[in-house]
Design a protein around this motif. Structure first.
Motif, PDB file in Angstrom:
ATOM      1  N   ASP A 151      37.272  30.127  44.499  1.00 59.10           N
ATOM      2  CA  ASP A 151      38.383  31.070  44.466  1.00 59.10           C
ATOM      3  C   ASP A 151      39.056  31.132  43.097  1.00 59.10           C
ATOM      4  OD1 ASP A 151      37.907  31.617  47.084  1.00 59.10           O
ATOM      5  OD2 ASP A 151      39.488  30.303  47.880  1.00 59.10           O
ATOM      6  N   ALA A 152      39.117  30.006  42.383  1.00 57.63           N
ATOM      7  CA  ALA A 152      39.764  30.002  41.063  1.00 57.63           C
ATOM      8  C   ALA A 152      39.003  30.893  40.089  1.00 57.63           C
ATOM      9  CB  ALA A 152      39.847  28.573  40.527  1.00 57.63           C
ATOM     10  N   PHE A 153      37.682  30.848  40.123  1.00 59.30           N
ATOM     11  CA  PHE A 153      36.890  31.698  39.241  1.00 59.30           C
ATOM     12  C   PHE A 153      37.038  33.173  39.620  1.00 59.30           C
ATOM     13  CE2 PHE A 153      34.872  27.568  38.901  1.00 59.30           C
ATOM     14  CZ  PHE A 153      34.592  27.468  37.553  1.00 59.30           C
ATOM     15  N   VAL A 154      37.078  33.444  40.918  1.00 59.33           N
ATOM     16  CA  VAL A 154      37.276  34.826  41.374  1.00 59.33           C
ATOM     17  C   VAL A 154      38.620  35.353  40.896  1.00 59.33           C
ATOM     18  CG1 VAL A 154      37.499  36.310  43.400  1.00 59.33           C
ATOM     19  CG2 VAL A 154      35.765  34.507  43.362  1.00 59.33           C
ATOM     20  N   LYS A 155      39.641  34.504  40.960  1.00 62.17           N
ATOM     21  CA  LYS A 155      40.980  34.915  40.535  1.00 62.17           C
ATOM     22  C   LYS A 155      41.012  35.198  39.035  1.00 62.17           C
ATOM     23  CE  LYS A 155      45.454  35.463  41.182  1.00 62.17           C
ATOM     24  NZ  LYS A 155      45.982  36.609  41.955  1.00 62.17           N
ATOM     25  N   VAL A 156      40.329  34.361  38.261  1.00 65.01           N
ATOM     26  CA  VAL A 156      40.300  34.572  36.812  1.00 65.01           C
ATOM     27  C   VAL A 156      39.612  35.887  36.473  1.00 65.01           C
ATOM     28  CG1 VAL A 156      39.320  33.705  34.654  1.00 65.01           C
ATOM     29  CG2 VAL A 156      40.433  32.130  36.234  1.00 65.01           C
ATOM     30  N   PHE A 157      38.513  36.191  37.124  1.00 66.54           N
ATOM     31  CA  PHE A 157      37.809  37.444  36.852  1.00 66.54           C
ATOM     32  C   PHE A 157      38.602  38.654  37.340  1.00 66.54           C
ATOM     33  CE2 PHE A 157      34.134  34.752  36.102  1.00 66.54           C
ATOM     34  CZ  PHE A 157      33.419  35.468  35.159  1.00 66.54           C
ATOM     35  N   GLN A 158      39.376  38.489  38.390  1.00 70.02           N
ATOM     36  CA  GLN A 158      40.177  39.610  38.881  1.00 70.02           C
ATOM     37  C   GLN A 158      41.355  39.907  37.959  1.00 70.02           C
ATOM     38  OE1 GLN A 158      41.263  38.496  42.873  1.00 70.02           O
ATOM     39  NE2 GLN A 158      39.343  39.256  43.770  1.00 70.02           N
ATOM     40  N   ASP A 159      41.980  38.871  37.420  1.00 74.10           N
ATOM     41  CA  ASP A 159      43.184  39.061  36.606  1.00 74.10           C
ATOM     42  C   ASP A 159      42.882  39.374  35.145  1.00 74.10           C
ATOM     43  OD1 ASP A 159      44.559  38.500  38.872  1.00 74.10           O
ATOM     44  OD2 ASP A 159      45.102  36.431  38.314  1.00 74.10           O
ATOM     45  N   GLY A 160      41.703  39.076  34.675  1.00 71.49           N
ATOM     46  CA  GLY A 160      41.387  39.287  33.263  1.00 71.49           C
ATOM     47  C   GLY A 160      40.060  40.000  33.071  1.00 71.49           C
ATOM     48  N   ASN A 161      39.859  40.491  31.854  1.00 71.07           N
ATOM     49  CA  ASN A 161      38.625  41.199  31.507  1.00 71.07           C
ATOM     50  C   ASN A 161      37.687  40.210  30.797  1.00 71.07           C
ATOM     51  OD1 ASN A 161      36.667  43.059  30.882  1.00 71.07           O
ATOM     52  ND2 ASN A 161      38.091  44.591  30.085  1.00 71.07           N
ATOM     53  N   ILE A 162      37.089  39.329  31.570  1.00 70.00           N
ATOM     54  CA  ILE A 162      36.258  38.267  31.008  1.00 70.00           C
ATOM     55  C   ILE A 162      35.050  38.810  30.242  1.00 70.00           C
ATOM     56  CG2 ILE A 162      34.945  36.179  31.524  1.00 70.00           C
ATOM     57  CD1 ILE A 162      37.922  35.888  31.934  1.00 70.00           C
ATOM     58  N   PRO A 163      34.291  39.773  30.769  1.00 65.79           N
ATOM     59  CA  PRO A 163      33.136  40.261  30.000  1.00 65.79           C
ATOM     60  C   PRO A 163      33.522  40.826  28.633  1.00 65.79           C
ATOM     61  CG  PRO A 163      32.967  40.951  32.279  1.00 65.79           C
ATOM     62  CD  PRO A 163      34.337  40.373  32.117  1.00 65.79           C
ATOM     63  N   LEU A 164      34.610  41.613  28.563  1.00 62.21           N
ATOM     64  CA  LEU A 164      35.029  42.193  27.283  1.00 62.21           C
ATOM     65  C   LEU A 164      35.478  41.102  26.321  1.00 62.21           C
ATOM     66  CD1 LEU A 164      35.699  44.610  25.481  1.00 62.21           C
ATOM     67  CD2 LEU A 164      37.957  44.698  26.583  1.00 62.21           C
ATOM     68  N   TRP A 165      36.264  40.151  26.793  1.00 61.47           N
ATOM     69  CA  TRP A 165      36.732  39.083  25.921  1.00 61.47           C
ATOM     70  C   TRP A 165      35.563  38.218  25.426  1.00 61.47           C
ATOM     71  CZ3 TRP A 165      41.079  37.491  29.849  1.00 61.47           C
ATOM     72  CH2 TRP A 165      42.072  38.485  29.848  1.00 61.47           C
ATOM     73  N   THR A 166      34.599  37.982  26.300  1.00 56.48           N
ATOM     74  CA  THR A 166      33.426  37.204  25.889  1.00 56.48           C
ATOM     75  C   THR A 166      32.643  37.944  24.814  1.00 56.48           C
ATOM     76  OG1 THR A 166      33.289  36.239  28.112  1.00 56.48           O
ATOM     77  CG2 THR A 166      31.343  36.055  26.703  1.00 56.48           C
ATOM     78  N   TRP A 167      32.477  39.254  24.991  1.00 56.50           N
ATOM     79  CA  TRP A 167      31.768  40.045  23.981  1.00 56.50           C
ATOM     80  C   TRP A 167      32.528  40.047  22.663  1.00 56.50           C
ATOM     81  CZ3 TRP A 167      27.670  41.853  21.936  1.00 56.50           C
ATOM     82  CH2 TRP A 167      27.710  42.919  21.033  1.00 56.50           C
TER      83      TRP A 167
END
Length: 298
Positions: free
Chosen positions: A78-94
């Motif tokens: 659930d913590a990982f799901v919450k992080v992906f829901q609240d932030g734009n992880i793919p864009l920040w990683t790129w």
């Protein structure tokens, strides 16, 4: 007439024991070094394992005062799901990937050229320049934050990727490391190339760089990791959410209900995962580069 039978000794019978490889003796010093390395490895792995376990806990289990490796309610993502829901992880990683890659390429080009000039070319002020480079290694990076910020403002680069990239392409320590390595390359190779009519740049590109692949790979990996982990300068120079790097972007994910331990550990693992993959794929180059650098400095 009695015939005597001569028995020819087996050619390898006597030499057999001598041909056996001697067993390596484990000295007390080696055993002590191994024990210390094992203890340090455990000291590093235990916090990492705890962070991983905490990231897969529910928030109540993660915030519980009891130290439990196995939470009562089981593991969850659930913590990982919450992080992906609240932030734009793919864009920040790129953003982190291409800025770190650009910093690595530009740093390698600048550092290798400067190091080659200091190693092979005699010019006025060479000793002064080398002294400045060595002295600049001692300067803490935060001291330069304000001058660099005003410089980026004057160049109208704030809130652009260039504001993140350009101030990080100067690495005096990498210049010093490459210079020490270039000093170990025999000059006879260059003299033979000069006799064949090769220019200085051709010698650098076709002789020096191919012979320096181990140290170049090590420098590239160290610079990439440093650029990826850099939080302070990208945090200062960027406010646009579309160009945030991963360490900065993850800090924007906050909860109104206080500290979310599982979510924080999940964010930390997501930020560290690319670097772990880089080390796993290039650990041979890292170790070889570090060993080569150590020999070059002797």
């Amino acid at each position: 007439m009695a015939t005597q039978t001569l028995t020819r000794p087996a050619p390898h019978a006597a030499a057999g024991p001598a041909l056996r490889k001697p067993r390596r003796k484990i000295t007390a010093g080696k055993a002590a070094v191994t024990a210390v390395a094992a203890v340090l490895a455990v000291l590093w792995l235990v916090p990492f394992a705890w962070a991983t376990v905490t990231a897969f806990k529910s928030e109540p289990d993660a915030a519980a005062p009891e130290v439990r490796w196995f939470p009562p309610s089981g593991f969850t993502a659930d913590a990982f799901v919450k992080v992906f829901q609240d932030g734009n992880i793919p864009l920040w990683t790129w953003n982190s990937f291409y800025t770190s890659a650009a910093i690595t390429v530009i740093t390698l080009a600048i550092s290798a050229l400067v190091a080659y000039a200091l190693s092979r070319i005699d010019f006025r002020g060479k000793k002064v320049l080398m002294t400045v480079i060595i002295a600049s290694i001692i300067i803490p990076p935060p001291v330069l934050m304000i001058p660099l910020f005003y410089q980026m403002v004057a160049l109208h680069m704030i809130d652009t990727s260039w504001a993140v990239i350009l101030p990080q392409v100067i690495h005096p320590a990498m210049v010093f490391v490459l210079k020490k390595f270039f000093d170990q390359i025999p000059r006879e190779l260059e003299e033979a190339a000069v006799m064949d009519g090769a220019s200085r740049m051709r010698i650098f590109m076709q002789i020096i760089l191919p012979l320096s692949r181990p140290i170049l790979a090590a420098v590239a990996i160290f610079v990439f990791i440093s650029a990826w982990n850099n939080f302070l300068w990208p945090f200062i120079s960027t406010n646009d959410g579309s160009i945030l790097t991963l360490p900065v972007g993850l800090q924007t994910i906050k909860s109104a209900y206080g500290i979310q331990y599982a979510q924080n550990m999940a964010s930390a693992l997501l930020a560290a995962l690319p670097l772990i993959l880089v080390f796993l794929f290039f650990q041979r180059q890292i170790i070889k580069g570090v060993a080569t650098t150590g020999l070059a400095g002797t």
